[in-house]
Design a protein around this motif. Structure first.
Motif, short mmCIF file in Angstrom:
data_model
loop_
_atom_site.label_atom_id
_atom_site.label_comp_id
_atom_site.label_asym_id
_atom_site.label_seq_id
_atom_site.Cartn_x
_atom_site.Cartn_y
_atom_site.Cartn_z
N LEU A 122 0.64 -1.13 0.39
CA LEU A 122 -0.39 0.17 0.10
C LEU A 122 1.01 1.37 -0.09
N VAL A 123 1.81 1.46 1.16
CA VAL A 123 2.72 2.57 0.83
C VAL A 123 3.71 2.37 -0.78
N ALA A 124 4.38 1.48 -1.05
CA ALA A 124 4.82 1.39 -2.04
C ALA A 124 3.64 2.18 -3.24
N ALA A 125 2.51 2.28 -3.26
CA ALA A 125 1.33 2.07 -4.62
C ALA A 125 1.07 3.73 -4.70
N VAL A 126 1.57 4.35 -2.67
CA VAL A 126 1.02 5.78 -3.08
C VAL A 126 1.99 6.14 -3.56
N PRO A 130 -0.97 8.26 -7.82
CA PRO A 130 -1.99 8.23 -7.60
C PRO A 130 -2.94 6.42 -7.85
N GLY A 131 -3.61 5.79 -6.61
CA GLY A 131 -3.96 4.69 -6.83
C GLY A 131 -5.71 4.73 -6.56
N SER A 132 -6.32 4.35 -6.92
CA SER A 132 -7.40 3.65 -6.49
C SER A 132 -7.38 3.83 -4.85
N PRO A 133 -8.91 4.14 -4.12
CA PRO A 133 -8.81 3.91 -3.00
C PRO A 133 -9.27 2.47 -2.06
N ALA A 134 -9.81 1.29 -3.63
CA ALA A 134 -10.14 0.39 -2.87
C ALA A 134 -8.90 -0.05 -2.45
N ALA A 136 -6.71 0.48 -0.21
CA ALA A 136 -6.83 0.80 1.27
C ALA A 136 -7.05 -1.03 1.70
N LEU A 137 -8.04 -1.60 0.75
CA LEU A 137 -8.39 -3.25 2.07
C LEU A 137 -7.95 -3.74 1.60
N LEU A 138 -6.75 -3.84 1.00
CA LEU A 138 -5.77 -4.74 0.15
C LEU A 138 -4.67 -5.28 2.09
N PRO A 139 -4.44 -4.48 2.91
CA PRO A 139 -4.04 -5.31 4.30
C PRO A 139 -4.57 -6.44 4.41
N PRO A 140 -6.47 -5.96 5.36
CA PRO A 140 -6.92 -6.61 5.29
C PRO A 140 -7.62 -7.62 4.67
N LEU A 141 -7.76 -7.49 3.44
CA LEU A 141 -7.73 -9.41 3.02
C LEU A 141 -6.38 -10.04 2.58
N LEU A 142 -4.62 -8.78 2.59
CA LEU A 142 -3.66 -10.10 2.60
C LEU A 142 -3.82 -10.53 4.43
N ALA A 143 -4.44 -10.28 4.73
CA ALA A 143 -4.32 -10.88 6.66
C ALA A 143 -5.22 -12.68 6.47
N VAL A 144 -6.25 -11.33 6.15
CA VAL A 144 -6.93 -12.77 6.37
C VAL A 144 -6.86 -14.07 5.17
N ALA A 145 -6.36 -13.46 4.24
CA ALA A 145 -5.70 -14.89 3.19
C ALA A 145 -4.59 -15.64 3.85
#
Length: 310
Positions: A122-126, A130-134, A136-145
């Motif tokens: 997320l930090v690297a993408a920012v 400019p990236g999509s606001p979506a 921001a859901l990457l860290p919790p999704l990877l944690a659940v994965a």
């Protein structure tokens, strides 16, 4: 009003993390914070009391606090995940050490690793643009994965090992019946099978032989084996063997009958698996081959109608 760009936020996050780590390292090296505690200084003189292993090493208060915090976090995660009895059963079936707390800790570590990896991405993408606001859901999704991947891996290993045990069961029962027909006792037959065999069921039988050698009754050791694995075919065979031992019935005939039943179950399972594979084969036929056949049959006619030919 000053507009704050996403790049500035990401840079601030990175610099803030670096500043926090640097401050913690400075405090750890300070004389007051980095000095050894009283218990650690006197540990070499009372090592028999403080350290049963005789190493004379007592963890610092920070290490103890970290251990306690990790234990509490692991316990909360285990309560959130739930199903400890089901987890212990799968650990037994997978041939792993039946420690639910250790597995939940490993699962939590996978989740934290996924969360950290998602934060880095997320930090690297920012920073890159400019990236999509979506995102921001990457860290919790990877944690659940990460947590789900660990659980799925355990289920797959357990299912694979259960399948191998079910395949080995008829042969093992027939070998036991052959040893009994040759005049050996049930314990000697189990010992011979466990010494000669090299499968997953043989490993479990070695545990039964060791348990009997340490003083446990044979029926109790067999029942514990069935309770650990919780495989219907193994449980049924163990129940019949225990009942035959208690009533004095001929074990060789019982084992022959159980071997026949196990082979019939294996044949039935194979037929059911073949039926499911036939259904799975319909998916590419219906969704890939049939639409392409229809397309090849209809497209030339539609093309000719558009050209006005015929």
């Amino acid at each position: 009003m000053i507009a704050i760009e996403p790049d500035d936020i990401a840079t601030a996050v990175v610099l803030g993390c670096g500043l926090g780590v640097g401050c913690c390292l400075m405090l750890a090296r300070a004389p007051r914070w980095g000095a050894a505690s009283l218990s650690r200084r006197i540990a070499p003189y009372i090592r028999d009391v403080t350290d049963p292993r005789g190493m004379g090493i007592v963890p610092s208060s920070a290490a103890r606090d970290a251990t306690v915090a990790w234990s509490v976090l692991r316990q909360r995660f285990g309560q959130l995940a739930g199903g400890e009895a089901h987890l212990v059963r799968r650990l037994h079936q997978a041939g792993r050490r039946p420690d639910a707390a250790a597995f939940r800790g490993r699962q939590l570590a996978f989740a934290i690793a996924g969360l950290g990896l998602g934060g880095v991405v997320l930090v690297a993408a920012v920073l890159l643009g400019p990236g999509s606001p979506a995102i921001a859901l990457l860290p919790p999704l990877l944690a659940v994965a990460g947590a789900v991947t660990c659980d799925v891996w355990l289920s797959r290993v357990a299912r694979s090992r259960v399948g191998r045990i079910e395949e080995e069961l008829p042969t093992t029962l027939e070998f036991l019946a052959l040893c009994l027909s040759a005049g050996e006792g049930i314990l000697d037959s189990l010992r011979r099978v466990s010494d000669v065999g090299a499968g997953e069921l043989t490993i479990e039988l070695r545990g039964v032989v060791v348990a009997v050698g340490t003083g446990s009754p044979l029926p109790e050791a067999l029942e514990k084996l069935a309770d650990r694995l919780q495989i219907p075919a193994v449980t049924r065979a163990v129940d019949q063997v225990v009942a035959a031992i208690d009533r004095g019935a001929p074990l060789a005939q019982v084992l022959h009958a159980q071997a026949l039943d196990a082979r019939e179950d294996a044949k039935r399972t194979l037929i059911e698996r073949a039926g499911r594979k036939e259904i799975y084969m319909l998916f590419p036929l219906v969704f890939l081959i049939l639409p392409l056949s229809v397309l090849f049959a209809v497209f030339p006619g539609v093309f000719m109608l558009r050209l006005g030919v015929g």
